[in-house]
Design a protein around this motif. Sequence first.
Motif, PDB file in Angstrom:
ATOM      1  N   GLU A 247      20.723  60.612 -18.368  1.00 57.07           N
ATOM      2  CA  GLU A 247      21.663  60.358 -19.455  1.00 57.07           C
ATOM      3  C   GLU A 247      22.856  61.317 -19.385  1.00 57.07           C
ATOM      4  O   GLU A 247      23.983  60.930 -19.670  1.00 57.07           O
ATOM      5  CB  GLU A 247      20.973  60.493 -20.819  1.00 57.07           C
ATOM      6  CG  GLU A 247      20.036  59.353 -21.159  1.00 57.07           C
ATOM      7  CD  GLU A 247      18.628  59.536 -20.596  1.00 57.07           C
ATOM      8  OE1 GLU A 247      18.404  60.475 -19.798  1.00 57.07           O
ATOM      9  OE2 GLU A 247      17.760  58.727 -20.941  1.00 57.07           O
ATOM     10  N   TYR A 248      22.581  62.569 -18.996  1.00 53.99           N
ATOM     11  CA  TYR A 248      23.640  63.562 -18.841  1.00 53.99           C
ATOM     12  C   TYR A 248      24.645  63.109 -17.774  1.00 53.99           C
ATOM     13  O   TYR A 248      25.851  63.145 -17.985  1.00 53.99           O
ATOM     14  CB  TYR A 248      23.024  64.914 -18.468  1.00 53.99           C
ATOM     15  CG  TYR A 248      24.016  66.041 -18.321  1.00 53.99           C
ATOM     16  CD1 TYR A 248      24.465  66.745 -19.431  1.00 53.99           C
ATOM     17  CD2 TYR A 248      24.495  66.423 -17.077  1.00 53.99           C
ATOM     18  CE1 TYR A 248      25.370  67.792 -19.308  1.00 53.99           C
ATOM     19  CE2 TYR A 248      25.401  67.463 -16.940  1.00 53.99           C
ATOM     20  CZ  TYR A 248      25.826  68.142 -18.059  1.00 53.99           C
ATOM     21  OH  TYR A 248      26.730  69.171 -17.926  1.00 53.99           O
TER      22      TYR A 248
ATOM     23  N   ASN B 110      25.135  60.023 -16.694  1.00 50.58           N
ATOM     24  CA  ASN B 110      25.832  58.819 -17.185  1.00 50.58           C
ATOM     25  C   ASN B 110      26.947  59.193 -18.159  1.00 50.58           C
ATOM     26  O   ASN B 110      28.020  58.587 -18.142  1.00 50.58           O
ATOM     27  CB  ASN B 110      24.844  57.868 -17.861  1.00 50.58           C
ATOM     28  CG  ASN B 110      23.908  57.224 -16.876  1.00 50.58           C
ATOM     29  OD1 ASN B 110      24.192  57.150 -15.679  1.00 50.58           O
ATOM     30  ND2 ASN B 110      22.761  56.775 -17.354  1.00 50.58           N
ATOM     31  N   MET B 111      26.702  60.190 -18.991  1.00 51.41           N
ATOM     32  CA  MET B 111      27.720  60.634 -19.945  1.00 51.41           C
ATOM     33  C   MET B 111      28.935  61.190 -19.199  1.00 51.41           C
ATOM     34  O   MET B 111      30.078  60.843 -19.526  1.00 51.41           O
ATOM     35  CB  MET B 111      27.140  61.706 -20.869  1.00 51.41           C
ATOM     36  CG  MET B 111      28.145  62.297 -21.845  1.00 51.41           C
ATOM     37  SD  MET B 111      27.458  63.575 -22.894  1.00 51.41           S
ATOM     38  CE  MET B 111      27.096  64.855 -21.706  1.00 51.41           C
TER      39      MET B 111
ATOM     40  N   GLN C 209      25.161  60.293 -28.791  1.00 46.67           N
ATOM     41  CA  GLN C 209      25.393  58.905 -28.391  1.00 46.67           C
ATOM     42  C   GLN C 209      24.757  58.609 -27.033  1.00 46.67           C
ATOM     43  O   GLN C 209      24.045  57.618 -26.888  1.00 46.67           O
ATOM     44  CB  GLN C 209      26.891  58.623 -28.326  1.00 46.67           C
ATOM     45  CG  GLN C 209      27.243  57.243 -27.826  1.00 46.67           C
ATOM     46  CD  GLN C 209      28.746  57.073 -27.623  1.00 46.67           C
ATOM     47  OE1 GLN C 209      29.538  57.898 -28.049  1.00 46.67           O
ATOM     48  NE2 GLN C 209      29.125  56.002 -26.959  1.00 46.67           N
ATOM     49  N   TYR C 210      24.999  59.464 -26.037  1.00 47.17           N
ATOM     50  CA  TYR C 210      24.523  59.179 -24.689  1.00 47.17           C
ATOM     51  C   TYR C 210      23.050  59.527 -24.475  1.00 47.17           C
ATOM     52  O   TYR C 210      22.436  59.050 -23.530  1.00 47.17           O
ATOM     53  CB  TYR C 210      25.401  59.881 -23.642  1.00 47.17           C
ATOM     54  CG  TYR C 210      26.714  59.161 -23.449  1.00 47.17           C
ATOM     55  CD1 TYR C 210      26.794  58.025 -22.655  1.00 47.17           C
ATOM     56  CD2 TYR C 210      27.861  59.598 -24.097  1.00 47.17           C
ATOM     57  CE1 TYR C 210      27.983  57.350 -22.493  1.00 47.17           C
ATOM     58  CE2 TYR C 210      29.065  58.925 -23.942  1.00 47.17           C
ATOM     59  CZ  TYR C 210      29.117  57.799 -23.139  1.00 47.17           C
ATOM     60  OH  TYR C 210      30.305  57.130 -22.988  1.00 47.17           O
ATOM     61  N   SER C 211      22.468  60.346 -25.362  1.00 41.67           N
ATOM     62  CA  SER C 211      21.029  60.623 -25.237  1.00 41.67           C
ATOM     63  C   SER C 211      20.215  59.613 -26.028  1.00 41.67           C
ATOM     64  O   SER C 211      18.990  59.670 -26.026  1.00 41.67           O
ATOM     65  CB  SER C 211      20.710  62.040 -25.726  1.00 41.67           C
ATOM     66  OG  SER C 211      20.872  62.140 -27.123  1.00 41.67           O
ATOM     67  N   GLY C 212      20.891  58.692 -26.672  1.00 41.80           N
ATOM     68  CA  GLY C 212      20.188  57.683 -27.461  1.00 41.80           C
ATOM     69  C   GLY C 212      19.622  58.261 -28.746  1.00 41.80           C
ATOM     70  O   GLY C 212      18.583  57.806 -29.225  1.00 41.80           O
TER      71      GLY C 212
ATOM     72  N   LYS D 181      18.324  61.223 -29.106  1.00 42.09           N
ATOM     73  CA  LYS D 181      17.195  62.123 -28.836  1.00 42.09           C
ATOM     74  C   LYS D 181      17.539  63.581 -29.080  1.00 42.09           C
ATOM     75  O   LYS D 181      16.662  64.373 -29.416  1.00 42.09           O
ATOM     76  CB  LYS D 181      16.717  61.948 -27.395  1.00 42.09           C
ATOM     77  CG  LYS D 181      16.201  60.552 -27.093  1.00 42.09           C
ATOM     78  CD  LYS D 181      15.900  60.407 -25.615  1.00 42.09           C
ATOM     79  CE  LYS D 181      15.620  58.953 -25.262  1.00 42.09           C
ATOM     80  NZ  LYS D 181      15.582  58.738 -23.824  1.00 42.09           N
TER      81      LYS D 181
ATOM     82  N   TYR E 117      16.977  65.246 -20.133  1.00 46.97           N
ATOM     83  CA  TYR E 117      17.454  63.887 -19.867  1.00 46.97           C
ATOM     84  C   TYR E 117      18.592  63.915 -18.848  1.00 46.97           C
ATOM     85  O   TYR E 117      19.746  63.610 -19.175  1.00 46.97           O
ATOM     86  CB  TYR E 117      17.931  63.233 -21.173  1.00 46.97           C
ATOM     87  CG  TYR E 117      16.965  63.410 -22.316  1.00 46.97           C
ATOM     88  CD1 TYR E 117      15.763  62.706 -22.348  1.00 46.97           C
ATOM     89  CD2 TYR E 117      17.234  64.306 -23.351  1.00 46.97           C
ATOM     90  CE1 TYR E 117      14.861  62.882 -23.389  1.00 46.97           C
ATOM     91  CE2 TYR E 117      16.354  64.485 -24.391  1.00 46.97           C
ATOM     92  CZ  TYR E 117      15.164  63.775 -24.408  1.00 46.97           C
ATOM     93  OH  TYR E 117      14.272  63.958 -25.438  1.00 46.97           O
TER      94      TYR E 117
ATOM     95  N   MET F 288      19.923  68.289 -23.343  1.00 50.56           N
ATOM     96  CA  MET F 288      20.153  67.005 -22.673  1.00 50.56           C
ATOM     97  C   MET F 288      20.164  67.193 -21.158  1.00 50.56           C
ATOM     98  O   MET F 288      19.596  66.393 -20.425  1.00 50.56           O
ATOM     99  CB  MET F 288      21.471  66.396 -23.135  1.00 50.56           C
ATOM    100  CG  MET F 288      21.772  65.045 -22.539  1.00 50.56           C
ATOM    101  SD  MET F 288      23.358  64.460 -23.142  1.00 50.56           S
ATOM    102  CE  MET F 288      23.357  62.807 -22.519  1.00 50.56           C
TER     103      MET F 288
END
Length: 163
Positions: A60-61, A63-64, A41-44, A46, A57, A53
């Motif tokens: 994103e990590y 933000n999660m 979900q949080y990696s979009g 990917k 990313y 992740m």
Amino acid sequence: MATQKKTKKPVSHALFWTLIKETPGYKDAYKDVIKEGLVNQYSGGKTCSLSEMYRKYPAEYSNMLEAMKGSTEQRQARYEESRDKAAKRVIAAICAWLDKVGYTFETRSDKIRYVLSMACRAANCSNFNAIPESKLMAIYNLYCNKNSVNIDNPATDYVISKN
């Protein structure tokens, strides 16, 4: 001249695993499924790998993890609960040490007041409630070590020389 190969220590995702246990509906049997769902979900979409992740990313990590921590009120409640537990442990450890050493007080409140002042001196702080949790844990460990030392026959009481 030979070069040494540096081995990287694997990244610990302890905060992620701590926070995931606090998610609603968490069950230990489904932890991998929940992890993959959150990462996806949080990696979009990917990746489903937490380590990947983290490496590929990092934004994103982060933000999660921030989203998993919850609202400001939830964060504050979590902090206050763990700090309160640490403060109570410090008070209990210092009280046990005072009892072991043989200090006596007229009332229980006098003893608690003395304990709080000792903790403040140990933390170099004027207000017990302002001592951060990390300092409280250090003070707790200090007094636990003091409590584990046997004071019945200390080595300093032996006569070294008659002169």
